[in-house]
Design an enzyme around this catalytic site. Structure first.
Site, PDB file in Angstrom:
ATOM      1  CE1 TYR A  76     -12.600   1.430  -7.790  1.00  0.00           C
ATOM      2  CE2 TYR A  76     -14.901   0.973  -7.329  1.00  0.00           C
ATOM      3  CZ  TYR A  76     -13.932   1.731  -7.960  1.00  0.00           C
ATOM      4  OH  TYR A  76     -14.285   2.770  -8.764  1.00  0.00           O
ATOM      5  NE  ARG A  79      -9.430  -0.513 -11.039  1.00  0.00           N
ATOM      6  CZ  ARG A  79      -9.597   0.773 -11.256  1.00  0.00           C
ATOM      7  NH1 ARG A  79     -10.803   1.298 -11.218  1.00  0.00           N
ATOM      8  NH2 ARG A  79      -8.557   1.553 -11.505  1.00  0.00           N
ATOM      9  CG  HIS A 130      -7.850  10.559 -10.376  1.00  0.00           C
ATOM     10  ND1 HIS A 130      -7.561  10.216 -11.678  1.00  0.00           N
ATOM     11  CD2 HIS A 130      -8.284  11.840 -10.419  1.00  0.00           C
ATOM     12  CE1 HIS A 130      -7.824  11.246 -12.473  1.00  0.00           C
ATOM     13  NE2 HIS A 130      -8.259  12.241 -11.730  1.00  0.00           N
ATOM     14  CB  CYS A 138     -16.265   6.320   7.140  1.00  0.00           C
ATOM     15  SG  CYS A 138     -17.988   6.120   7.672  1.00  0.00           S
ATOM     16  CB  CYS A 144     -17.779   8.659  10.116  1.00  0.00           C
ATOM     17  SG  CYS A 144     -16.611   7.464  10.783  1.00  0.00           S
ATOM     18  CB  CYS A 206     -16.936   2.532   9.244  1.00  0.00           C
ATOM     19  SG  CYS A 206     -16.072   3.875  10.100  1.00  0.00           S
ATOM     20  CB  CYS A 209     -19.437   5.601  12.518  1.00  0.00           C
ATOM     21  SG  CYS A 209     -19.530   4.834  10.892  1.00  0.00           S
TER      22      CYS A 209
HETATM   23 ZN   LIG Z   1     -17.556   5.603   9.900  1.00  0.00          ZN
END
Ligand SMILES: [Zn+2]
Length: 322
Positions: A76, A79, A130, A138, A144, A206, A209
């Protein structure tokens, strides 16, 4: 191959389309991979899409991320990098202009490359079916709930910088080779450059969290489409007012979800115009529809011209509307 003239064949003349366009109020556009290809982007969706030696469809699942988040993030990240180095084309710009001029025009995009947002397409009229490569969320989105939109940082964390070749190699020749590969829509990542093994702590974390990894905000195989987006789309299609025109751009009107939306729009009175390289679509259309074969980046600004005016090339200096 030439077809015998038939009353059921769709129209191909711009004049009759323009006439209908000018009296159309509620207009839907559905965008697919062909529009990204016009900006030189490989799309990887569908059969045969390869990244290095991996089948791209095998990487686009929650299971693949869980199994090897480092590999998934490298795919990713690549991309994101490619998409940022591509530019919105004149079709993206013409559609954004149509949206500004017509508040009853809605665009449903299957593309995740961020090109429509970067073309300043009004966000409220752009439904990303999409998701978006530039949204992150997250991994445990239900518990979360952290997400952020339009994060264009490239690479998103330092460890995800693209692996590079020996700096002494002929970079210019390599760049030229890649440009030609891109124009053919091929995957240009060099399989000879080894993919580094990344540590979990070097991947995007993340911040909320502080426990889970962040994941790309795209819809993976096996996942449902974003609820907020789908609810907006349902509202638009269930409105009592008729739909005048549906534009199917860079995707086949024969396959889901285009086929589904096209039949709903037809049931609400819409005439359908397909703009695509693939002429196979023409057979699915009626004599009240249009089929324009070729490059959407050329055709769309041309057929919308009487409503949106002359559309120039994307101007980098204006920057994206975030
Ligand atoms: Zn999180």
């Amino acid at each position: 191959m030439s077809h015998p003239a038939s009353r059921d064949m769709p129209l191909t003349d711009v004049a009759s389309f323009v006439q209908h366009l000018q009296s159309s109020k509620r207009i839907v556009a559905l965008l697919g991979a062909g529009l990204s290809a016009s900006s030189g982007l490989p799309t990887f969706r569908g059969a045969g899409g390869l990244w290095r030696t991996y089948d791209a469809t095998m990487l686009a699942t929650p299971q693949a991320f869980q199994r090897d988040p480092g590999l998934s993030w490298q795919f990713y990240s690549y991309r994101r990098h490619m998409a940022l180095n591509a530019k919105p084309n004149r079709a993206h710009l013409a559609l954004a202009e149509l949206a500004r001029r017509n508040p009853a025009f809605i665009t449903l995009s299957q593309n995740v490359d961020g090109l429509s947002p970067r073309a300043n397409h009004p966000a409220g009229q752009l439904k990303l079916l999409h998701g978006n490569l530039f949204d992150v969320k997250c991994w445990d989105e239900h518990r979360c709930g952290y997400s952020r939109k339009n994060d264009f940082t490239d690479p998103i964390v330092p460890a995800l910088a693209l692996p590079t070749e020996n700096p002494d190699s002929d970079l210019k020749a390599a760049a030229e080779k890649k440009k030609h590969a891109l124009l053919r829509g091929a995957d240009i990542s060099d399989i000879n450059v080894e993919i580094p093994q990344l540590k979990r702590e070097d991947l995007p974390q993340c911040p909320s969290c502080k426990k889970n990894l962040l994941r790309p905000g795209v819809v993976w195989f096996g996942e449902s489409l974003p609820e907020d987006v789908m609810s907006d789309v349902d509202d638009y299609f269930s409105d009592r007012e008729k739909i005048d025109l549906m534009l199917v751009i860079g995707t086949s009107a024969k396959v889901y979800p285009a086929a589904g939306y096209t039949s709903i729009a037809r049931a609400k009175g819409a005439r359908v115009a397909v703009i695509n390289m693939d002429r196979g679509d023409a057979r699915e259309l009626t004599k009240d529809d249009w089929f324009f074969e070729g490059d959407a980046a050329v055709i769309i600004p041309d057929i919308l011209k009487t409503v949106v005016g002359e559309i120039g090339e994307f101007d980098d200096t204006k920057g994206p509307a975030l």
